[in-house]
Design an enzyme around this catalytic site. Structure first.
Site, short mmCIF file in Angstrom:
data_model
loop_
_atom_site.label_atom_id
_atom_site.label_comp_id
_atom_site.label_asym_id
_atom_site.label_seq_id
_atom_site.Cartn_x
_atom_site.Cartn_y
_atom_site.Cartn_z
N ALA A 74 0.90 -1.19 0.13
CA ALA A 74 0.13 0.23 -0.15
C ALA A 74 0.71 1.52 0.26
O ALA A 74 0.86 1.85 0.53
CB ALA A 74 -0.60 0.07 1.16
N ALA A 123 -3.25 -6.78 -4.10
CA ALA A 123 -2.50 -7.46 -3.07
C ALA A 123 -2.53 -5.84 -1.43
O ALA A 123 -2.38 -6.01 -0.25
CB ALA A 123 -1.21 -7.28 -3.40
N GLU A 124 -2.57 -4.99 -2.73
CA GLU A 124 -2.50 -3.76 -1.61
C GLU A 124 -3.81 -2.92 -0.91
O GLU A 124 -3.74 -2.52 0.35
CB GLU A 124 -2.04 -2.33 -2.44
CG GLU A 124 -0.89 -2.26 -3.88
CD GLU A 124 0.22 -2.61 -3.19
OE1 GLU A 124 0.96 -2.62 -2.26
OE2 GLU A 124 1.43 -2.99 -3.85
N LEU A 125 -4.93 -3.22 -1.94
CA LEU A 125 -5.82 -2.49 -0.42
C LEU A 125 -5.85 -2.56 0.67
O LEU A 125 -5.98 -1.88 0.97
CB LEU A 125 -6.94 -2.76 -1.97
CG LEU A 125 -8.57 -2.20 -0.66
CD1 LEU A 125 -8.61 -0.81 -1.29
CD2 LEU A 125 -9.49 -3.37 -1.39
#
Length: 945
Positions: free
Chosen positions: A535, A870-872
């Site tokens: 993130a 992957a980031e959220l």
């Protein structure tokens, strides 16, 4: 002095000869039982768990002289084999308990110890067991492990069969959008997956082991390095210092922005004139064993002229601060954000305005596998590096000049990786390996211990945000102003330019703000260098804007969820960078959250007591799905003689499931051929034989690799297709001289544009992911300690490629959000070198009650409608926790982590009737609008990033 004894290992008596001072873990590994992994070497991670005489122990801290003769030892190899799995191993596969997998053997052995003594545990008993035995996981959020134990117990009790538990692909369905286990899961649950340290142990004779001599000071002029004692130590082959490096000895930090005042070449691979952060490498020792190399490295001496260490960005940008890198100002990059009309007048006239200063700390990645790697000369005069890295193709670009090797002579191969989360976007370990192999001409390997891993690796950059938000009398947002500073630590590391861009993009993201004025800045300090972290750039930004959203809702008298609902993105609105999104799921995601939110508020109302305060917090988060504008990726596909397909990719797997994604995408893309999953072979991450697929970063991999896979599959199937619509066989292709291998390409060119450096307005990412976070907390009024009771997420990742992998990414990101909110920090590099010292969240720190509901809005440009994932889950869960703390206690946290002392100080102040202050950072001596005018009067002329 050696000793011998008999141990019963995995039901077989074995006579062993051992060093009494060695650990049981090392002794087992020397026997070839490398399923017992070693991480922290301090008994804090549990990845070395074995069963000794019926009890689960951490074998990395069990000295052999404390192991009784004829003891019974069970390792993962004795739990089950690929052909005869234990129910725990199968359950781990089907529930996604193994992501990177480095902790998996220890967890399974520990779980076996539990079920051997308690065949019918509750979920809380499972969690208590893993907490007691310090079984740590950084990837999964722990929920999949508990799910795995519960179902394995059902098998062992005879309630379901192994066949009932196993994943089965419905007839005629592709793997896409299913919960299929990842292809590498079998090796991970049986302990047969060899990570870097396992590979190093099994290398041929003659490989040199490397030890690193580190500076134990954060800022100094380096006067001399004395290696004379180290060179006399047993087993030492050679000791390298800066004078032995044949290249420039300067790692290329890859600065791109024309506003960046640095050339990115400030980092010395081996310290030559200055020490800029604790842990800078003074010398590399090459010796016959790891123990000899480390002992000799400790004997290297250095003489310094100590300098004041700027361990905080605010100090580093003070007027009287000296330049850390002579010739480059500590405040080396400033940019403006200009959207819509002027904000000054709006702020003066707005019905409601709130403001504050917010700080997000230097979050450590806390991977469980210390950094490892090996390098060796190849037959063609080049050099091969096997390592853990998220962007193999970037390594030669960043380090070739430093070590004096042409980039095309460097071949990069990815080892199975024990987690990264961004930490391995940095190529420093790889540069050290290349320097050593070039200087010695011999194969070399390196294995850092956990202390080195802690002080030597990059961290999330700290963020200082002053922010102001204005709304009209009805609650609609009108304007935002901000001034932020990222403390990027000692070195650029290739991430300083994109970091500042992320700060602009994510401050206020999710909320339609028509008018924005802001200044973003980034500086150097003497702390650990800033690098990529899941993130990237958004947790610092959302801490400001999502905290202010709650503060503004309260001032208006609105519910915080409803405030976000009326202000979120809809068709016709634009995000912070001035572009409109391709889809608008936020209103629906908030609708999905609303009944859960109301139920949570009712729970908190009923269960709140003066001693245990209950609260609920909300936050919005979103993240992009590509590497800014002009992203590209390549995939090769090949038809084999037996009719199977080989899929070649540089899709880096740090544990997130690149193998699962590649398999699902290929199976779906080749659906017309009717292939079974076993007819698809994956070849991954070897720059000599796999194409450029790009970094595992920015939630780009599934999106970009997927588009390239579809393109390659279509090219191959078009070539195979006969006039009647059927497909040629391999032999028919050969007979007709039709190629059987094709390259698929993906690019965002044509539907993305770079941001203008003079305004930070643009449309650099073709799609995004979206989420609404809710946290329910309990705060102990007597101690200030916060416990997260439940986390809920409604999220949209587009059409999900592998539901098991996405679930795991979500759970893991939420758990890291708990750590970011409450405990994780890297403050003192000489002290904070263990998991516990850095605030690692164990299983009882993370709620078991995690509820995730997906909205699968197809992305117009995405592969099969997909985006990334992957980031959220780490964008803003920490802010929902902070907002929940305020909801429970009335204490607003402005500086993370929200440790008990900070919360308790606020509670006591409120009890005394004091009004809590609103923070603001004063750090530059010029107001935001003055700096903005300065930047506007000197427009940037140059290419966009």
């Amino acid at each position: 002095m050696l000793k011998k004894m008999v141990l019963n290992i995995n039901n077989v008596d074995r006579m062993i000869t051992f060093d009494p001072e060695d650990t049981l873990a090392n002794t087992l590994r020397k026997l070839g039982l490398t399923g017992t992994k070693v991480g922290c070497e301090a008994g804090q991670c549990g990845i070395c768990s074995v069963i000794l005489n019926g009890k689960v122990i951490r074998s990395c801290v069990k000295k052999m002289d404390k192991v009784p003769e004829n003891s019974l030892v069970t390792t993962i190899e004795g739990v089950g084999t690929p052909g005869h799995l234990h129910p725990l191993q199968l359950s781990w596969m089907v529930h996604g308990g193994a992501q990177c997998g480095i902790c998996t053997p220890g967890f399974i052995v520990s779980a076996k110890g539990l079920l051997d003594t308690n065949p019918d545990p509750t979920r809380e008993e499972v969690r208590d067991w893993f907490q007691k035995h310090r079984n740590a996981c950084r990837c999964t959020g722990y929920k999949p492990q508990v799910d795995s134990v519960m179902d394995a117990a059902r098998v062992l009790r005879g309630e379901i069969s192994m066949d009932d538990l196993a994943f089965k692909l419905p007839e005629g369905q592709t793997l896409y959008n299913t919960k299929s286990p990842k292809p590498t899961a079998l090796a991970k649950v049986t302990g047969l997956c060899d990570y870097g340290a396992d590979i190093n142990m099994k290398l041929p004779d003659g490989v040199l082991h490397l030890g690193l001599a580190h500076a134990r000071i954060s800022h100094a002029n380096l006067l001399s390095v004395d290696t004379s004692e180290a060179e006399k130590m047993p087993g030492v082959y050679r000791v390298l210092t800066a004078r032995d490096i044949e290249g420039t000895n300067r790692v290329n930090g890859l600065t791109f922005s024309p506003t960046n005042k640095s050339d990115g070449l400030e980092r010395a691979l081996l310290a030559d004139t200055k020490i800029c952060q604790y842990g800078d490498v003074l010398a590399i020792v090459a010796a016959d064993t790891e123990a000899h190399a480390r002992a000799a490295a400790d004997a290297v001496k250095a003489e310094y002229e100590p300098l004041y260490a700027y361990m905080n960005g605010l100090e580093a940008v003070a007027e009287d601060a000296v330049e850390i890198h002579p010739g480059t100002p500590n405040l080396y990059c400033e940019m403006p954000c200009i959207k819509g009309g002027e904000t000054g007048g709006i702020m003066e006239k707005a019905a409601h305005v709130v403001e504050g200063g917010f700080y997000v700390q230097r979050q450590p990645h806390l991977v469980l596998e210390p950094d490892v790697g090996l390098a060796y000369p190849d037959a063609d005069g080049g050099f091969v590096v096997q390592c853990k890295h998220q962007f193999l193709q970037a390594v030669p670009l960043m380090v070739a000049d430093a070590v004096g090797i042409e980039p095309d002579r460097i071949r990069m191969i990815l080892n199975p990786a024990g987690g990264s989360f961004g930490s391995k976007m940095s190529p420093i370990t790889e540069a050290l390996l290349l320097a050593a192999v070039k200087a010695t001409g011999k194969p070399v390997c390196l294995h850092m211990d956990y202390a080195q891993q802690s002080f030597f690796s990059g961290k999330r950059s700290t963020g200082f945000f002053n922010c102001r938000l204005a709304a009209d009398e009805k609650g609609y947002l009108q304007a935002m102003e901000y001034d932020f500073l990222f403390d990027h630590g000692a070195y650029h590391d290739g991430t300083s330019d994109p970091l500042i861009e992320k700060g602009f993009r994510w401050c206020g993201a999710g909320l339609y703000i028509p008018n924005i004025r802001g200044v973003g800045r980034i500086c150097a300090s003497n702390h650990a260098w800033g690098t990529a972290f899941r993130a990237f750039g958004s947790p610092q930004s959302y801490m400001a804007s999502e905290s202010l959203a709650d503060m503004l809702a309260e001032k208006i008298g609105m519910d915080p969820l409803e405030f976000r609902y009326i202000n979120t993105y809809r068709p016709g609105t634009t995000m912070t960078s001035g572009c409109e999104m391709d889809v608008h799921p936020f209103p629906t995601l908030i609708d999905m959250m609303r009944p859960k939110y109301k139920a949570a508020l009712e729970r908190a109302r009923k269960e709140d007591t003066p001693e245990k305060r209950r609260g609920v917090g909300i936050s919005l988060g979103m993240y992009d799905c590509s590497f800014a504008a002009h992203d590209t990726a390549e995939i090769d596909v090949e038809l084999n003689s037996d009719g199977s397909i080989t899929h070649y990719s540089g899709w880096h797997d740090m544990g997130q499931g690149a193998d699962a994604g590649a398999m699902a995408l290929a199976h779906k893309a080749f659906e017309p051929l009717g292939l079974k999953p076993e007819n698809i072979r994956l070849v991954m991450n070897d720059t000599a034989i796999t194409p450029f697929t790009g970094a595992a970063a920015g939630s780009r991999s599934h999106y970009m690799a997927g588009k390239a896979t579809i393109d390659g599959a279509n090219k191959l199937m078009d070539a195979m297709r006969k006039p009647d619509g059927t497909y040629r066989t391999y032999q028919e292709m050969v007979d007709e001289n039709i190629p059987v291998k094709y390259r698929g390409n993906a690019s965002t060119v044509g539907y993305s544009e770079a941001c203008d450096y003079n305004t930070m307005q643009g449309d650099p990412n073709p799609t995004h992911t979206y989420g609404v976070f809710m946290s329910e907390v309990e705060v102990d009024a007597a101690t200030g300690k916060t416990k997260v009771l439940k986390m809920t997420l409604t999220a949209d990742f587009g059409v999900i490629g592998n539901k098991l992998a996405v679930d795991g990414q979500v759970y893991g990101g939420l758990a890291q959000g708990v750590g970011l909110a409450l405990s994780e920090d890297f403050v003192d590099p000489s002290r904070d070198v263990t998991l516990k010292a850095q605030g690692f969240p164990y299983i009882k720190d993370v709620p078991d009650d995690i509820e995730v509901e997906y909205l699968e809005t197809p992305r117009p440009s995405g592969p099969f409608g997909s985006a990334g994932c992957a980031e959220l889950s780490l964008t803003s869960p920490h802010v929902s926790i902070v907002n929940a703390i305020y909801n429970a206690t009335g204490v607003r946290i402005f500086e993370l982590p929200a440790t008990p002392d900070k919360v308790l100080d606020g509670i006591k102040a409120l009890e005394r009737g004091e009004k809590l202050p609103v923070h603001e950072w004063y750090y530059l001596g010029s107001e935001m609008n003055e700096k903005l005018e300065e930047l506007r009067s000197n427009p940037v002329v140059g290419p966009a990033h």
